[in-house]
Scaffold this active site. Structure first.
Site, PDB file in Angstrom:
ATOM      1  N   LYS A 156      14.622  76.599  42.649  1.00 55.33           N
ATOM      2  CA  LYS A 156      14.108  75.404  43.639  1.00 55.33           C
ATOM      3  C   LYS A 156      15.467  74.860  44.019  1.00 55.33           C
ATOM      4  O   LYS A 156      15.743  74.518  45.307  1.00 55.33           O
ATOM      5  CB  LYS A 156      13.184  74.505  42.948  1.00 55.33           C
ATOM      6  N   ASP A 174       8.341  72.886  45.722  1.00 57.73           N
ATOM      7  CA  ASP A 174       8.123  71.729  44.802  1.00 57.73           C
ATOM      8  C   ASP A 174       6.449  71.421  44.554  1.00 57.73           C
ATOM      9  O   ASP A 174       5.640  72.301  44.574  1.00 57.73           O
ATOM     10  CB  ASP A 174       8.525  70.426  45.386  1.00 57.73           C
TER      11      ASP A 174
END
Length: 266
Positions: A156, A174
């Site tokens: 991420k 997210d």
């Protein structure tokens, strides 16, 4: 109602047809997903996001690729506002890997102690600064594998840095994007990686560059976890979420990053 603007539908259709993600993981998982939207619906959704926020920006404060990397590492399980409050002093003291390594773990810890998991994060920031100096001559690499090899950097974080600092068409999933992908049945998946792969396969190429920010801001300020603010949503008439409360989208006007005027805190 949202005002329609003439746009070249044939070009959009071709773009949608070429949205197969080019990541090794996506190529390996050659399964089709079923979503309740047509290719034209998906193109319309992201076109509206683009009109609403033509140039979306990260809400994390940074001055270069290194400070962006550090801010994203610190943002895990923390709010952007909380990270910004801590990093203003930190980045004033050190905004390069060399300066951060010289500052040291203990001093970094003092700057960020208002952030959750600050002890481990301070250790990672010090270590990744040293790693950048030793492996990359102090530069943040424009390479996923090299980024993910740094302490405290996962997929991420690498996606955010590649997208924001280097303009690549990556999409960091997210909690907001994971929720939207599943709630709207736009890109259902049991894991963030599945949602990421499915989104990249469906989002038309002209919109992939900023899709990350559009979806995060939409989830943060409109399609909230506890109660979505559907009356402020520009895609309410297209949305297939069971929790939807209305079908009338808000007026489609360009807005800066942040909550729409009619959105209220959850």
């Amino acid at each position: 109602m949202v005002e329609k603007i003439d746009k070249p539908v044939p070009r959009v259709k071709r773009a949608v047809a070429k949205t197969a993600a080019k990541t090794p993981k996506a190529r390996a998982a050659k399964r089709s997903i079923t979503v309740p939207y047509t290719a034209e619906d998906i193109a319309e959704i992201f076109w509206r996001f683009q009109v609403q926020r033509p140039e979306p920006e990260s809400e994390l404060e940074y001055s270069n690729a290194f400070t962006l990397l550090v801010a994203v590492v610190l943002s895990a399980q923390a709010t952007d506002a909380g990270v910004n409050k801590a990093t203003r002093g930190l980045f004033a003291a050190a905004d390069t890997p060399e300066a951060m390594a010289a500052l040291g773990e203990e001093a970094i810890r003092e700057h960020i102690k208002t952030i959750g998991l600050y002890r481990n994060k301070a250790k990672n920031v010090a270590a990744l600064s040293e790693a950048l100096i030793a492996r990359h001559e102090g530069a943040v690499p424009n390479d996923r594998a090299a980024l993910e090899a740094l302490p405290g950097v996962g997929r991420k974080t690498a996606n955010v840095v590649l997208n924001v600092a280097f303009g690549e068409e990556t999409l960091a999933v997210d909690t907001h994007i994971f929720r939207i992908g599943n709630r709207l049945h736009l890109a259902p998946g049991k894991t963030p990686d599945e949602v990421e792969d499915n989104l990249l396969r469906l989002i038309p190429q002209p919109y992939r560059r900023h899709a990350h920010h559009w979806l995060i801001l939409h989830g943060r300020y409109v399609c909230k976890a506890r109660k979505p603010v559907c009356e402020a949503c520009v895609i309410a008439d297209l949305c297939m979420a069971e929790v939807k409360t209305c079908d009338v989208p808000a007026a489609l006007t360009p807005l800066p990053p942040g909550p729409p005027p009619s959105a209220t805190a959850a």
